[in-house]
Design a protein around this motif. Sequence first.
Motif, PDB file in Angstrom:
ATOM      1  N   ALA A  56      37.786  52.383  37.247  1.00 50.64           N
ATOM      2  CA  ALA A  56      36.805  52.375  38.333  1.00 50.64           C
ATOM      3  C   ALA A  56      37.177  51.402  39.448  1.00 50.64           C
ATOM      4  CB  ALA A  56      35.422  52.031  37.784  1.00 50.64           C
ATOM      5  N   VAL A  57      37.708  50.254  39.084  1.00 46.60           N
ATOM      6  CA  VAL A  57      38.016  49.206  40.060  1.00 46.60           C
ATOM      7  C   VAL A  57      39.421  48.683  39.768  1.00 46.60           C
ATOM      8  CG1 VAL A  57      37.354  46.955  40.987  1.00 46.60           C
ATOM      9  CG2 VAL A  57      35.583  48.562  40.244  1.00 46.60           C
ATOM     10  N   HIS A  58      40.229  48.613  40.806  1.00 45.68           N
ATOM     11  CA  HIS A  58      41.604  48.115  40.673  1.00 45.68           C
ATOM     12  C   HIS A  58      41.704  46.713  41.256  1.00 45.68           C
ATOM     13  CE1 HIS A  58      46.016  48.288  42.229  1.00 45.68           C
ATOM     14  NE2 HIS A  58      45.952  47.719  41.040  1.00 45.68           N
ATOM     15  N   HIS A  59      42.238  45.793  40.466  1.00 48.23           N
ATOM     16  CA  HIS A  59      42.389  44.384  40.862  1.00 48.23           C
ATOM     17  C   HIS A  59      43.885  44.069  40.929  1.00 48.23           C
ATOM     18  CE1 HIS A  59      40.405  40.163  40.351  1.00 48.23           C
ATOM     19  NE2 HIS A  59      41.486  40.071  41.117  1.00 48.23           N
ATOM     20  N   TYR A  60      44.303  43.427  42.013  1.00 51.14           N
ATOM     21  CA  TYR A  60      45.703  43.008  42.129  1.00 51.14           C
ATOM     22  C   TYR A  60      45.765  41.567  42.611  1.00 51.14           C
ATOM     23  CZ  TYR A  60      50.715  43.444  42.577  1.00 51.14           C
ATOM     24  OH  TYR A  60      52.070  43.272  42.389  1.00 51.14           O
ATOM     25  N   TYR A  65      52.512  39.150  46.150  1.00 50.50           N
ATOM     26  CA  TYR A  65      53.066  39.788  47.342  1.00 50.50           C
ATOM     27  C   TYR A  65      54.278  39.054  47.909  1.00 50.50           C
ATOM     28  CZ  TYR A  65      49.583  43.451  47.628  1.00 50.50           C
ATOM     29  OH  TYR A  65      48.828  44.577  47.365  1.00 50.50           O
ATOM     30  N   ALA A  66      54.327  37.741  47.737  1.00 47.98           N
ATOM     31  CA  ALA A  66      55.510  37.002  48.208  1.00 47.98           C
ATOM     32  C   ALA A  66      56.756  37.436  47.438  1.00 47.98           C
ATOM     33  CB  ALA A  66      55.285  35.500  48.061  1.00 47.98           C
ATOM     34  N   ARG A  67      56.617  37.707  46.153  1.00 47.48           N
ATOM     35  CA  ARG A  67      57.751  38.170  45.347  1.00 47.48           C
ATOM     36  C   ARG A  67      58.197  39.556  45.789  1.00 47.48           C
ATOM     37  NH1 ARG A  67      55.815  37.326  39.260  1.00 47.48           N
ATOM     38  NH2 ARG A  67      57.856  38.250  38.817  1.00 47.48           N
ATOM     39  N   ILE A  68      57.237  40.418  46.087  1.00 45.32           N
ATOM     40  CA  ILE A  68      57.575  41.756  46.550  1.00 45.32           C
ATOM     41  C   ILE A  68      58.285  41.694  47.901  1.00 45.32           C
ATOM     42  CG2 ILE A  68      56.587  43.934  47.359  1.00 45.32           C
ATOM     43  CD1 ILE A  68      54.419  43.584  45.206  1.00 45.32           C
ATOM     44  N   LEU A  88      40.078  44.865  44.626  1.00 44.23           N
ATOM     45  CA  LEU A  88      39.730  43.440  44.517  1.00 44.23           C
ATOM     46  C   LEU A  88      40.982  42.594  44.612  1.00 44.23           C
ATOM     47  CD1 LEU A  88      37.190  43.229  41.535  1.00 44.23           C
ATOM     48  CD2 LEU A  88      36.684  42.949  43.962  1.00 44.23           C
ATOM     49  N   SER A  89      40.840  41.443  45.254  1.00 41.60           N
ATOM     50  CA  SER A  89      41.923  40.472  45.360  1.00 41.60           C
ATOM     51  C   SER A  89      41.335  39.087  45.136  1.00 41.60           C
ATOM     52  CB  SER A  89      42.559  40.562  46.753  1.00 41.60           C
ATOM     53  OG  SER A  89      43.575  39.617  46.920  1.00 41.60           O
ATOM     54  N   SER A  90      42.010  38.290  44.307  1.00 44.71           N
ATOM     55  CA  SER A  90      41.521  36.932  44.061  1.00 44.71           C
ATOM     56  C   SER A  90      42.674  36.048  43.622  1.00 44.71           C
ATOM     57  CB  SER A  90      40.421  36.922  42.998  1.00 44.71           C
ATOM     58  OG  SER A  90      40.882  37.493  41.804  1.00 44.71           O
ATOM     59  N   THR A  91      42.903  34.987  44.353  1.00 44.93           N
ATOM     60  CA  THR A  91      43.974  34.051  44.033  1.00 44.93           C
ATOM     61  C   THR A  91      43.691  33.362  42.703  1.00 44.93           C
ATOM     62  OG1 THR A  91      44.373  33.660  46.378  1.00 44.93           O
ATOM     63  CG2 THR A  91      45.224  32.014  44.836  1.00 44.93           C
ATOM     64  N   GLY A  92      44.712  33.282  41.864  1.00 40.51           N
ATOM     65  CA  GLY A  92      44.582  32.556  40.594  1.00 40.51           C
ATOM     66  C   GLY A  92      44.387  33.434  39.382  1.00 40.51           C
ATOM     67  N   MET A  93      44.085  34.709  39.565  1.00 39.88           N
ATOM     68  CA  MET A  93      43.980  35.655  38.445  1.00 39.88           C
ATOM     69  C   MET A  93      45.238  36.518  38.452  1.00 39.88           C
ATOM     70  SD  MET A  93      40.002  36.933  38.641  1.00 39.88           S
ATOM     71  CE  MET A  93      40.072  37.856  37.100  1.00 39.88           C
ATOM     72  N   THR A  94      46.032  36.415  37.407  1.00 37.35           N
ATOM     73  CA  THR A  94      47.249  37.205  37.302  1.00 37.35           C
ATOM     74  C   THR A  94      47.331  37.822  35.907  1.00 37.35           C
ATOM     75  OG1 THR A  94      48.745  35.513  36.396  1.00 37.35           O
ATOM     76  CG2 THR A  94      48.382  35.500  38.795  1.00 37.35           C
ATOM     77  N   GLU A  95      48.366  38.618  35.696  1.00 36.75           N
ATOM     78  CA  GLU A  95      48.585  39.238  34.393  1.00 36.75           C
ATOM     79  C   GLU A  95      48.825  38.204  33.299  1.00 36.75           C
ATOM     80  OE1 GLU A  95      49.354  42.078  37.605  1.00 36.75           O
ATOM     81  OE2 GLU A  95      49.948  40.010  37.223  1.00 36.75           O
ATOM     82  N   ARG A  96      49.192  37.000  33.656  1.00 39.50           N
ATOM     83  CA  ARG A  96      49.408  35.935  32.667  1.00 39.50           C
ATOM     84  C   ARG A  96      48.116  35.222  32.287  1.00 39.50           C
ATOM     85  NH1 ARG A  96      55.167  32.865  33.829  1.00 39.50           N
ATOM     86  NH2 ARG A  96      56.476  34.753  33.759  1.00 39.50           N
ATOM     87  N   THR A  97      47.061  35.427  33.045  1.00 36.89           N
ATOM     88  CA  THR A  97      45.798  34.736  32.754  1.00 36.89           C
ATOM     89  C   THR A  97      44.675  35.687  32.378  1.00 36.89           C
ATOM     90  OG1 THR A  97      45.015  34.773  35.056  1.00 36.89           O
ATOM     91  CG2 THR A  97      46.416  32.923  34.402  1.00 36.89           C
ATOM     92  N   VAL A  98      44.866  36.987  32.615  1.00 32.44           N
ATOM     93  CA  VAL A  98      43.835  37.990  32.338  1.00 32.44           C
ATOM     94  C   VAL A  98      44.210  38.758  31.080  1.00 32.44           C
ATOM     95  CG1 VAL A  98      42.730  40.095  33.196  1.00 32.44           C
ATOM     96  CG2 VAL A  98      43.201  38.195  34.762  1.00 32.44           C
ATOM     97  N   CYS A  99      43.230  38.996  30.215  1.00 31.05           N
ATOM     98  CA  CYS A  99      43.456  39.684  28.946  1.00 31.05           C
ATOM     99  C   CYS A  99      42.731  41.021  28.914  1.00 31.05           C
ATOM    100  CB  CYS A  99      42.941  38.836  27.770  1.00 31.05           C
ATOM    101  SG  CYS A  99      43.723  37.223  27.611  1.00 31.05           S
ATOM    102  N   THR A 143      51.692  44.425  37.703  1.00 29.92           N
ATOM    103  CA  THR A 143      51.164  45.753  38.005  1.00 29.92           C
ATOM    104  C   THR A 143      49.716  45.759  38.489  1.00 29.92           C
ATOM    105  OG1 THR A 143      50.427  46.037  35.723  1.00 29.92           O
ATOM    106  CG2 THR A 143      52.662  46.771  36.247  1.00 29.92           C
ATOM    107  N   GLY A 144      48.977  44.691  38.227  1.00 28.28           N
ATOM    108  CA  GLY A 144      47.537  44.726  38.430  1.00 28.28           C
ATOM    109  C   GLY A 144      46.840  45.369  37.240  1.00 28.28           C
ATOM    110  N   TRP A 145      45.542  45.534  37.338  1.00 30.47           N
ATOM    111  CA  TRP A 145      44.785  46.066  36.203  1.00 30.47           C
ATOM    112  C   TRP A 145      43.527  46.770  36.693  1.00 30.47           C
ATOM    113  CZ3 TRP A 145      45.619  40.976  37.388  1.00 30.47           C
ATOM    114  CH2 TRP A 145      44.501  40.212  37.763  1.00 30.47           C
ATOM    115  N   TYR A 146      42.948  47.538  35.755  1.00 29.26           N
ATOM    116  CA  TYR A 146      41.728  48.290  36.044  1.00 29.26           C
ATOM    117  C   TYR A 146      40.553  47.722  35.261  1.00 29.26           C
ATOM    118  CZ  TYR A 146      44.349  52.122  38.253  1.00 29.26           C
ATOM    119  OH  TYR A 146      45.135  52.878  39.090  1.00 29.26           O
TER     120      TYR A 146
END
Length: 217
Positions: A56-60, A65-68, A88-99, A143-146
């Motif tokens: 329903a909602v995609h978060h990246y 983006y600097a790496r890309i 959604l966009s939010s600094t500090g939430m990445t694939e390494r911190t989100v489960c 990749t981001g997440w849903y």
Amino acid sequence: MLTVDGLFIGNIRIMEATGHRTGLFKEPVERATVSRLGLVGDHQADRRYHGGPEKAVHHYAPDHYARIAARFPAAAIHAAPGGLGENLSSTGMTERTVCVGDRYRLGDNVELEVSQPRTPCSKINQRFGEDDLAHFVLDERITGWYYRVIQEGAVERGATITLQARPNPELTLDYFWTVVNQHRPDPQELQALADAVGLTESWVKRLHNRVAFLERS
């Protein structure tokens, strides 16, 4: 403190190079209503692969983006929040911190649950004009997440993001891709992923099928 730094919605557009329909092009908004199927006013071109209650909602993470841009300098103009079609966009939430299975409250009303990582498709290559971008994003596990929507409501840019529950504290999205991207992963590790609370059923089935294949071979 985590906050909603960006909210994005978009209409269907045509890729000039290919003529394909896409919902990748998003525009920032200050406020959005979140329904069970996502942000009201946001559209997806192909509902077989995008949208629906489990996506329903995609978060990246804007951190990526600097790496890309560094890897694909010719496409750096597109490497900014909203560029990969996120809502959604939010600094500090990445694939390494989100489960997988994390539940987050946005502001006072909206509650979202991480249902699965995003699998990048070839349309982001077309969007950026780079044939290897989707492969790079997957290999780098950025990749981001849903989310699925647990509680509908309105959310504004700048709203706080608060973790409400974490049923799978060892199962970060980075770890998920580390296991899945292996040529021959450990079947027990795949099974542990499949057993994760909150993982969408399509991924559970996919992981079970791979476990069965590996055990047969």
